[in-house]
Structure formats: structure tokens, C-alpha cells
Design a protein around this motif. Structure first.
Motif, PDB file in Angstrom:
ATOM      1  N   ILE A 162      35.936  45.891  36.926  1.00 19.42           N
ATOM      2  CA  ILE A 162      36.947  46.857  36.814  1.00 19.42           C
ATOM      3  C   ILE A 162      38.425  46.175  36.808  1.00 19.42           C
ATOM      4  O   ILE A 162      38.484  45.276  37.869  1.00 19.42           O
ATOM      5  N   LYS A 163      39.246  46.249  35.977  1.00 19.73           N
ATOM      6  CA  LYS A 163      40.558  45.788  36.057  1.00 19.73           C
ATOM      7  C   LYS A 163      41.568  46.645  36.483  1.00 19.73           C
ATOM      8  O   LYS A 163      41.401  47.760  36.151  1.00 19.73           O
ATOM      9  N   SER A 164      42.362  46.325  37.562  1.00 21.35           N
ATOM     10  CA  SER A 164      43.494  47.072  38.138  1.00 21.35           C
ATOM     11  C   SER A 164      44.718  47.222  37.173  1.00 21.35           C
ATOM     12  O   SER A 164      44.863  46.131  36.428  1.00 21.35           O
ATOM     13  N   ARG A 165      45.241  48.373  37.260  1.00 19.53           N
ATOM     14  CA  ARG A 165      46.474  48.557  36.118  1.00 19.53           C
ATOM     15  C   ARG A 165      47.539  48.200  36.990  1.00 19.53           C
ATOM     16  O   ARG A 165      48.933  48.115  36.586  1.00 19.53           O
ATOM     17  N   ARG A 166      47.435  47.992  38.355  1.00 17.80           N
ATOM     18  CA  ARG A 166      48.422  47.909  39.307  1.00 17.80           C
ATOM     19  C   ARG A 166      48.827  46.335  39.173  1.00 17.80           C
ATOM     20  O   ARG A 166      48.223  45.542  38.999  1.00 17.80           O
ATOM     21  N   LYS A 167      50.316  46.127  39.703  1.00 21.06           N
ATOM     22  CA  LYS A 167      50.731  44.844  39.675  1.00 21.06           C
ATOM     23  C   LYS A 167      50.153  43.875  40.768  1.00 21.06           C
ATOM     24  O   LYS A 167      49.516  44.595  41.727  1.00 21.06           O
ATOM     25  N   ALA A 168      49.825  42.811  40.960  1.00 22.36           N
ATOM     26  CA  ALA A 168      49.306  41.863  41.771  1.00 22.36           C
ATOM     27  C   ALA A 168      50.296  41.909  43.132  1.00 22.36           C
ATOM     28  O   ALA A 168      51.170  42.024  42.836  1.00 22.36           O
ATOM     29  N   VAL A 169      49.598  41.603  44.178  1.00 19.03           N
ATOM     30  CA  VAL A 169      50.217  41.692  45.264  1.00 19.03           C
ATOM     31  C   VAL A 169      50.861  40.250  45.436  1.00 19.03           C
ATOM     32  O   VAL A 169      50.075  39.220  45.344  1.00 19.03           O
ATOM     33  N   PRO A 170      52.338  39.792  45.691  1.00 17.41           N
ATOM     34  CA  PRO A 170      52.671  38.605  45.924  1.00 17.41           C
ATOM     35  C   PRO A 170      51.887  37.774  46.989  1.00 17.41           C
ATOM     36  O   PRO A 170      51.292  38.289  47.963  1.00 17.41           O
ATOM     37  N   ALA A 171      51.868  36.547  46.677  1.00 18.06           N
ATOM     38  CA  ALA A 171      51.044  35.531  47.656  1.00 18.06           C
ATOM     39  C   ALA A 171      51.602  35.687  49.153  1.00 18.06           C
ATOM     40  O   ALA A 171      51.008  35.482  50.133  1.00 18.06           O
ATOM     41  N   ASP A 172      53.125  35.737  48.848  1.00 21.52           N
ATOM     42  CA  ASP A 172      53.781  35.748  50.323  1.00 21.52           C
ATOM     43  C   ASP A 172      53.960  36.949  51.158  1.00 21.52           C
ATOM     44  O   ASP A 172      54.864  37.137  51.803  1.00 21.52           O
ATOM     45  N   PHE A 173      53.181  38.125  50.490  1.00 18.14           N
ATOM     46  CA  PHE A 173      53.485  39.569  50.940  1.00 18.14           C
ATOM     47  C   PHE A 173      53.172  39.325  52.418  1.00 18.14           C
ATOM     48  O   PHE A 173      51.918  38.921  52.947  1.00 18.14           O
ATOM     49  N   ASP A 174      53.865  40.029  53.402  1.00 18.60           N
ATOM     50  CA  ASP A 174      53.572  39.713  54.872  1.00 18.60           C
ATOM     51  C   ASP A 174      52.946  41.402  55.229  1.00 18.60           C
ATOM     52  O   ASP A 174      53.550  42.361  55.150  1.00 18.60           O
ATOM     53  N   VAL A 175      51.549  41.637  55.509  1.00 21.46           N
ATOM     54  CA  VAL A 175      51.062  42.824  55.739  1.00 21.46           C
ATOM     55  C   VAL A 175      51.475  43.505  56.739  1.00 21.46           C
ATOM     56  O   VAL A 175      51.524  44.590  56.933  1.00 21.46           O
ATOM     57  N   ALA A 176      51.950  42.863  57.782  1.00 18.19           N
ATOM     58  CA  ALA A 176      52.511  43.198  59.316  1.00 18.19           C
ATOM     59  C   ALA A 176      53.756  44.084  58.897  1.00 18.19           C
ATOM     60  O   ALA A 176      54.257  44.867  59.628  1.00 18.19           O
ATOM     61  N   SER A 177      54.484  43.852  57.709  1.00 20.10           N
ATOM     62  CA  SER A 177      55.716  44.501  57.317  1.00 20.10           C
ATOM     63  C   SER A 177      55.344  46.032  57.423  1.00 20.10           C
ATOM     64  O   SER A 177      56.209  46.870  57.116  1.00 20.10           O
ATOM     65  N   LEU A 178      54.334  46.395  57.033  1.00 24.63           N
ATOM     66  CA  LEU A 178      53.710  47.833  56.660  1.00 24.63           C
ATOM     67  C   LEU A 178      53.582  48.473  57.984  1.00 24.63           C
ATOM     68  O   LEU A 178      53.463  49.580  58.051  1.00 24.63           O
ATOM     69  N   ALA A 179      53.383  47.704  59.003  1.00 24.05           N
ATOM     70  CA  ALA A 179      53.047  48.228  60.412  1.00 24.05           C
ATOM     71  C   ALA A 179      54.541  49.135  60.912  1.00 24.05           C
ATOM     72  O   ALA A 179      55.511  48.687  60.559  1.00 24.05           O
TER      73      ALA A 179
END
Length: 79
Positions: free
Chosen positions: A58-75
Motif C-alpha cells: 500500500i502506497k501512502s498519499r502523504r508526503k514523506a517525513v524528512p530524514a532530519d525530523f525531530d520526533v521530540a519536537s512533537l512532545a
């Protein structure tokens, strides 16, 4: 019967009509089997594990998450 030439690297080109007849495509794995005094070339069977898995189907229609994305920024900070 068609003839082709073996390269110094042991490679051959499978004629287009033969590839089309057997559904051989770029990147597809093939097997070689010695049958008496000739060689049988066949499409390799896919592993059962890959068939039982739906991973990658299954292919997603969403844009890919950038490789340098910081998950901690969502906290969020609790009050």
C-alpha cells in the motif's frame, strides 16, 4: 532457437520475445538448473514470507517525513 553471446563477465542478454513470453522483468530473480547436457533458466519463486506479508503493498498519499525530523519536537509539556 535464438543465439546470444556470453560476455567476459559471464552475462547474456535474454531476447525480448523470450522475456515477454515468460514475464521476465528488470530486477527479477531467476534460477539456473543443470538438466543433463543443458541449462534451464526459470523465474525464481518468491519466498513464502514475502507472499504472506503485505508490507510495501500500500502506497501512502502523504508526503514523506524528512530524514532530519525531530520526533521530540512533537512532545508537549504537561502543566
Amino acid at each position: 532457437m535464438q543465439t546470444t553471446t556470453l560476455t567476459s563477465k559471464g552475462q547474456v542478454t535474454i531476447p525480448r520475445d523470450v522475456r515477454q513470453h515468460f514475464g521476465l522483468t528488470q530486477g527479477m530473480a531467476v534460477t539456473f538448473e543443470i538438466k543433463g547436457d543443458f541449462i534451464a533458466l526459470r523465474p525464481a519463486r518468491a519466498s513464502r514470507q514475502a507472499q504472506d506479508s503485505g508490507f510495501g503493498l500500500i502506497k501512502s498519499r502523504r508526503k514523506a517525513v524528512p530524514a532530519d525530523f525531530d520526533v521530540a519536537s512533537l512532545a508537549t509539556h504537561a502543566p
